[in-house]
Design a protein around this motif. Structure first.
Motif, mmCIF file in Angstrom:
data_model
loop_
_atom_site.group_PDB
_atom_site.id
_atom_site.type_symbol
_atom_site.label_atom_id
_atom_site.label_comp_id
_atom_site.label_asym_id
_atom_site.label_seq_id
_atom_site.Cartn_x
_atom_site.Cartn_y
_atom_site.Cartn_z
ATOM 1 N N ASN A 12 66.852 19.614 41.223
ATOM 2 C CA ASN A 12 66.655 20.637 40.161
ATOM 3 C C ASN A 12 68.025 20.670 39.377
ATOM 4 O O ASN A 12 69.434 20.530 39.845
ATOM 5 N N LYS A 13 67.841 20.847 38.110
ATOM 6 C CA LYS A 13 68.868 20.605 37.058
ATOM 7 C C LYS A 13 70.047 21.659 37.218
ATOM 8 O O LYS A 13 71.180 21.541 37.074
ATOM 9 N N VAL A 14 69.327 23.032 37.353
ATOM 10 C CA VAL A 14 70.393 24.093 37.458
ATOM 11 C C VAL A 14 71.359 23.796 38.648
ATOM 12 O O VAL A 14 72.382 24.228 38.577
ATOM 13 N N ARG A 15 70.798 23.457 39.841
ATOM 14 C CA ARG A 15 71.553 23.082 40.951
ATOM 15 C C ARG A 15 72.578 22.066 40.659
ATOM 16 O O ARG A 15 73.787 22.171 41.043
ATOM 17 N N ARG A 16 72.189 21.028 39.850
ATOM 18 C CA ARG A 16 73.129 19.948 39.399
ATOM 19 C C ARG A 16 74.155 20.728 38.655
ATOM 20 O O ARG A 16 75.534 20.255 38.783
ATOM 21 N N ASP A 17 73.918 21.339 37.742
ATOM 22 C CA ASP A 17 74.823 21.894 36.969
ATOM 23 C C ASP A 17 75.811 22.913 37.524
ATOM 24 O O ASP A 17 76.998 22.905 37.301
ATOM 25 N N LEU A 18 75.197 23.717 38.478
ATOM 26 C CA LEU A 18 76.308 24.357 39.349
ATOM 27 C C LEU A 18 77.295 23.677 39.952
ATOM 28 O O LEU A 18 78.385 23.938 40.013
ATOM 29 N N LEU A 19 76.777 22.410 40.747
ATOM 30 C CA LEU A 19 77.548 21.721 41.468
ATOM 31 C C LEU A 19 78.541 21.085 40.655
ATOM 32 O O LEU A 19 79.702 20.941 41.311
ATOM 33 N N SER A 20 78.268 20.920 39.372
ATOM 34 C CA SER A 20 79.150 20.182 38.317
ATOM 35 C C SER A 20 80.206 21.079 38.301
ATOM 36 O O SER A 20 81.534 20.689 38.167
ATOM 37 N N HIS A 21 79.981 22.416 37.880
ATOM 38 C CA HIS A 21 81.206 23.434 37.755
ATOM 39 C C HIS A 21 81.903 23.526 38.917
ATOM 40 O O HIS A 21 83.055 23.651 38.757
ATOM 41 N N LEU A 22 81.277 23.509 39.980
ATOM 42 C CA LEU A 22 82.040 23.726 41.134
ATOM 43 C C LEU A 22 83.050 22.563 41.643
ATOM 44 O O LEU A 22 84.055 22.836 42.409
ATOM 45 N N THR A 23 82.686 21.483 41.115
ATOM 46 C CA THR A 23 83.648 20.189 41.384
ATOM 47 C C THR A 23 84.970 20.246 40.563
ATOM 48 O O THR A 23 86.041 19.943 40.792
ATOM 49 N N CYS A 24 84.820 21.230 39.624
ATOM 50 C CA CYS A 24 85.812 21.368 38.814
ATOM 51 C C CYS A 24 86.896 22.465 39.290
ATOM 52 O O CYS A 24 88.123 22.330 39.221
ATOM 53 N N THR A 25 86.348 23.570 39.799
ATOM 54 C CA THR A 25 87.288 24.794 40.173
ATOM 55 C C THR A 25 86.366 25.454 41.185
ATOM 56 O O THR A 25 85.013 25.590 41.110
ATOM 57 N N GLU A 26 86.883 26.260 42.061
ATOM 58 C CA GLU A 26 85.986 27.116 43.078
ATOM 59 C C GLU A 26 85.563 28.296 41.623
ATOM 60 O O GLU A 26 86.384 28.546 40.841
ATOM 61 N N CYS A 27 84.511 28.862 42.045
ATOM 62 C CA CYS A 27 83.992 29.816 40.768
ATOM 63 C C CYS A 27 83.409 30.970 41.675
ATOM 64 O O CYS A 27 82.898 31.004 43.013
ATOM 65 N N TYR A 28 83.657 31.980 41.049
ATOM 66 C CA TYR A 28 82.909 33.227 41.407
ATOM 67 C C TYR A 28 81.575 33.641 40.684
ATOM 68 O O TYR A 28 81.166 32.955 39.830
ATOM 69 N N PHE A 29 80.589 34.388 41.208
ATOM 70 C CA PHE A 29 79.299 34.342 40.875
ATOM 71 C C PHE A 29 79.008 34.716 39.570
ATOM 72 O O PHE A 29 78.244 33.910 38.935
ATOM 73 N N SER A 30 79.728 35.455 38.778
ATOM 74 C CA SER A 30 79.524 35.871 37.428
ATOM 75 C C SER A 30 79.764 34.885 36.689
ATOM 76 O O SER A 30 79.277 34.514 35.720
ATOM 77 N N PHE A 31 80.842 33.956 37.069
ATOM 78 C CA PHE A 31 81.096 32.861 36.140
ATOM 79 C C PHE A 31 80.214 31.690 36.315
ATOM 80 O O PHE A 31 79.922 31.127 34.990
ATOM 81 N N LEU A 32 79.769 31.530 37.455
ATOM 82 C CA LEU A 32 78.683 30.462 37.524
ATOM 83 C C LEU A 32 77.251 31.100 36.654
ATOM 84 O O LEU A 32 76.745 30.382 36.051
ATOM 85 N N SER A 33 77.219 32.485 36.725
ATOM 86 C CA SER A 33 76.003 32.783 36.177
ATOM 87 C C SER A 33 76.037 32.659 34.410
ATOM 88 O O SER A 33 75.018 32.405 33.753
ATOM 89 N N SER A 34 77.314 32.690 33.990
ATOM 90 C CA SER A 34 77.505 32.406 32.573
ATOM 91 C C SER A 34 77.404 31.071 32.188
ATOM 92 O O SER A 34 77.299 30.827 30.811
ATOM 93 N N LYS A 35 77.390 30.222 33.139
ATOM 94 C CA LYS A 35 77.709 28.762 32.500
ATOM 95 C C LYS A 35 76.078 28.078 32.673
ATOM 96 O O LYS A 35 76.156 26.907 32.337
ATOM 97 N N VAL A 36 75.168 28.558 33.179
ATOM 98 C CA VAL A 36 73.658 28.173 33.182
ATOM 99 C C VAL A 36 72.702 28.953 32.599
ATOM 100 O O VAL A 36 73.072 30.186 32.306
ATOM 101 N N SER A 37 71.616 28.200 32.012
ATOM 102 C CA SER A 37 70.716 29.220 31.098
ATOM 103 C C SER A 37 69.469 29.710 31.926
ATOM 104 O O SER A 37 68.500 29.482 31.619
ATOM 105 N N VAL A 38 70.067 30.284 32.990
ATOM 106 C CA VAL A 38 68.885 31.181 33.871
ATOM 107 C C VAL A 38 69.364 32.372 34.275
ATOM 108 O O VAL A 38 70.777 32.695 34.180
ATOM 109 N N SER A 39 68.576 33.212 34.813
ATOM 110 C CA SER A 39 68.968 34.792 34.934
ATOM 111 C C SER A 39 69.756 34.367 36.263
ATOM 112 O O SER A 39 69.949 33.826 37.097
#
Length: 236
Positions: A12-39
C-alpha cells in the motif's frame, strides 16, 4: 511475535509513505496526517495495521505547551527483506540487522558458469549456488547494519549541530535514493517547489549538493574535496 506480513504492509503506497516519514524522525499523528493525501481516519487505520503487525509502536508524550499529550509513532523492527519471483522460484527471507560482520566474504561465481549434464549434477550445483547466496545475504546484512547505524548518526548529528528538520529530510531522501527531483521532494515534504530549492541551497552550506535543473544529489567531488581539506587542516 510472528513475522510481520511485509508484502501486505508494503503493498500500500500510503503505508510506504508513512514508513518513509518515520525513518526520518519519530512523528506524532497529526504531523503524519499532514504528509499524506488521505483522511486522518485512513491514516489512523494504516497506523493501526502496522502496529498490529509489529512494524510500529506508539506512545504518548507531553508537548512543550499546555494541552493533551500527543501520540507518537516509531518503527519497531530492524530488518532487510530479500525476495525472488521468477517462473521457477518464489522465495523470500527477512534478515535481522544488528551486529556488523567484520572481514571479507568470498563469493565463488565460477560455479554459476558450470553446465551440469544430468539431474544429480544439477541438484548438486543448485545446492552449491544456494550456499554462495547465503554468503551474499551475510554481506547484505552487514552492509545494511552499517548503513542503518550511519544514517542514525547522520540524523542525530545534523539535528544537534544544525537543527533544521526540513534540510535533514531532504538529505535523508537524497541519500537513500541517490538523487531526487524537486517535484519528488515537494510532494514528499508537502512544500512548494521554491521552498524545496531554498532549503536545498541552505543544506548545501553543510553537505555539498549538485542542484542542476530540477535534480538534486550529493556532489561527491566537492564532498571529497571538503574531506581532504579537513584531513589536511593544521598541517604545514
Amino acid at each position: 511475535m510472528s513475522e510481520p506480513d511485509i508484502f501486505y504492509i508494503l503493498g500500500n503506497k500510503v503505508r510506504r509513505d508513512l514508513l518513509s516519514h518515520l525513518t526520518c524522525t519519530e512523528c506524532y499523528f497529526s504531523f503524519l496526517s499532514s504528509k499524506v493525501s488521505v483522511s486522518s481516519t485512513a491514516v489512523a487505520k494504516h497506523l493501526k495495521i502496522m502496529e498490529r503487525e509489529g512494524i510500529l509502536k506508539s506512545y504518548e508524550r507531553e508537548g512543550p505547551f499546555i494541552g493533551p499529550a500527543r501520540k507518537y509513532y516509531n518503527i519497531d523492527i530492524a530488518k532487510t527483506y530479500v525476495a525472488t519471483i521468477t517462473p521457477n522460484i518464489f522465495w523470500y527471507r527477512g534478515l535481522d540487522l544488528g551486529e556488523e560482520r567484520s572481514g571479507e566474504i568470498e563469493i565463488n561465481l565460477d560455479i554459476l558458469k558450470e553446465n551440469p549434464e544430468n539431474l544429480l549434477e544439477m541438484v548438486d550445483l543448485f545446492m552449491r549456488a544456494s550456499r554462495e547466496l547465503e554468503k551474499v545475504l551475510q554481506a547484505l546484512r552487514a552492509v545494511e547494519s552499517r548503513r542503518d547505524k550511519l544514517m542514525k548518526a547522520i540524523k542525530d548529528t545534523y539535528l544537534r549541530k544544525i537543527g533544521d528538520m526540513t534540510q535533514l529530510a531532504i538529505l535523508h531522501y537524497v541519500l537513500l535514493n541517490g538523487r531526487a527531483t524537486v517535484d519528488e521532494l515537494s510532494d514528499r515534504l508537502n512544500l512548494k517547489e521554491r521552498e524545496v530549492l531554498q532549503k536545498a541551497e541552505e543544506l548545501d552550506r553543510f553537505v555539498p549538493l549538485r542542484i542542476k535543473g530540477d535534480m538534486i544529489e550529493v556532489d561527491e567531488e566537492r564532498l571529497k574535496a571538503k574531506l581532504g581539506g579537513e584531513t589536511n587542516a593544521g598541517e604545514d
